[in-house]
Design an enzyme around this catalytic site. Structure first.
Site, short mmCIF file in Angstrom:
data_model
loop_
_atom_site.label_atom_id
_atom_site.label_comp_id
_atom_site.label_asym_id
_atom_site.label_seq_id
_atom_site.Cartn_x
_atom_site.Cartn_y
_atom_site.Cartn_z
CE1 TYR A 125 -2.96 -3.13 0.49
CE2 TYR A 125 -4.39 -1.55 1.55
CZ TYR A 125 -4.18 -2.79 0.99
OH TYR A 125 -5.23 -3.68 0.93
CG ASP A 231 -7.71 -3.90 3.38
OD1 ASP A 231 -8.80 -3.80 3.99
OD2 ASP A 231 -7.48 -3.32 2.30
#
Ligand code: NAI
Ligand code: MG
Length: 335
Positions: A125, A231
């Site tokens: 990310y 996530d």
């Protein structure tokens, strides 16, 4: 002691669930002061930008924020506001509890009580290192794990275990395939774990973890893992215990912490007054823990559990016919 917190009402269902949450908090008489700040589409309309400096200044000053979901406009040139907040304040630990609640939509109405600690600033990310070849046929993305980044989030997980009386930390990885990145995370985690002989530590590969979570979630206590795995796993965990309407999250850094619901702005039900306020309320509970008011946090959680048990004014996502306001009122009446 009186605390001032930055309150961001956000977009879509955000203002509705924030009003409900503040109503319940006010009933608790905690002496909290609110400083309102804008972000997301609401800020775009008022100030011409998604994340005004005044909002960042308010968070930096108060060090604690309660935030409703934000809508990031789709399209080029708009960085995710949430990712920007995490980067700006170096909020490296994303703490997402999943606990069984008595309600009709839960697959595990009892037995699950786990916390996912997701590394929040690294991994796939990082945003840079993304490339598409000129012919548009080859895409690459870079994942970056640092020893310092791994160390601080794993240490956070072990400290959380100690502080909350939890017994076990499971390090979730894919070091058998992702030898450099997941390998470094795992090696670092082992080193950190060696300093916590009082906490049991085990290791589990991420794909097996998903199966184990669905089959035997009660074996987990604290899970610590890298950004992408965290996530996905934390949404899976939310699904085990009743869905997004009950899933809170805390973004923790050394100086600043931002508390929220895991879900988004739910444009499909915005303005209808039927959004479930529980996820943000549970996020507020995490905030009270953080502010050193664990008994008040427990009082809030017990009021929520009592309301779910009584099936009093539950919102439609939980199978009821209640509204955001009536649900919040039912919770407030049980404080
Ligand atoms: P979403 O979480 O907003 O909605 C997914 C589904 O869950 C929808 O059917 C929605 O009605 C339902 N839902 C979500 N929260 C609910 C609640 N409290 N009560 C009852 N039902 C609820 O996810 P989606 O649709 O993918 O994203 C919508 C927008 O939210 C996007 O603009 C996205 O960028 C933003 N978003 C913001 C987040 C944040 O600020 N933390 C996190 C995730 C998405
Ligand atoms: Mg997510």
């Amino acid at each position: 002691m009186s605390h001032t917190i930055t309150v961001i009402r956000g977009d879509g269902i955000g203002p509705e669930i924030m009003a409900a949450t503040l109503h319940v908090l006010d009933k608790m008489n905690l002496g909290l002061q609110y400083e309102e700040a804008d972000a997301g589409l609401a800020a775009m309309e008022k100030h011409g930008e998604l994340l005004p400096k005044a909002t960042l200044d308010s968070i930096a000053k108060n060090k604690v924020a309660l935030k409703s979901p934000l809508t990031t406009p789709v399209g080029e040139g708009f960085a995710s506001i949430n990712v920007t907040l995490r980067k700006t304040f170096d909020l490296y630990a994303n703490v997402r509890p999943a606990k069984s609640f008595p309600n009709t939509k839960s697959r595990f109405p009892s037995g699950v009580d786990l916390i996912t600690v997701r590394e929040n600033t690294e991994g796939l990310y990082i945003g840079d290192g993304q490339a598409l070849s000129d012919d548009g046929e080859v895409a690459t993305a870079t994942s970056r794990i640092t020893q310092d980044g791994a160390e601080r989030v794993v240490r956070y997980a072990f400290e959380l275990a100690r502080r909350t009386g939890r017994k076990k930390v499971t390090v979730v990885h894919k070091a058998n395939i992702l030898k450099s990145t997941s390998g470094l995370f795992l090696r670092t985690a082992r080193e950190v774990a060696s300093h916590y002989p009082d906490i049991q530590c085990n290791e589990m590969i991420v794909d097996n973890t998903c199966m184990q979570l669905v089959m035997k979630p009660e074996q987990f206590d604290i899970i610590v893992t890298t950004n992408l795995f965290g996530d996905i796993i934390s949404d899976l965990c939310a699904g085990l215990v009743g869905g997004l309407g009950l899933a809170p999250g805390a973004n923790i850094g050394d100086n600043v912490a931002i508390f929220e619901a895991v879900h988004g702005s739910a444009p499909d039900i915005a303005g209808k007054g039927i959004a479930n306020p529980c996820a943000l309320l549970l996020g507020a509970g995490q905030m009270l823990d953080h502010l050193g008011m664990p008994q008040e946090a427990e009082r809030l959680r017990n009021a929520i559990i009592g309301t779910l048990e009584a099936k009093d004014s539950l919102t439609p996502d939980l199978g009821g016919t209640g509204t955001t306001t009536s649900f919040a009122e039912a919770i407030a009446s049980r404080l």
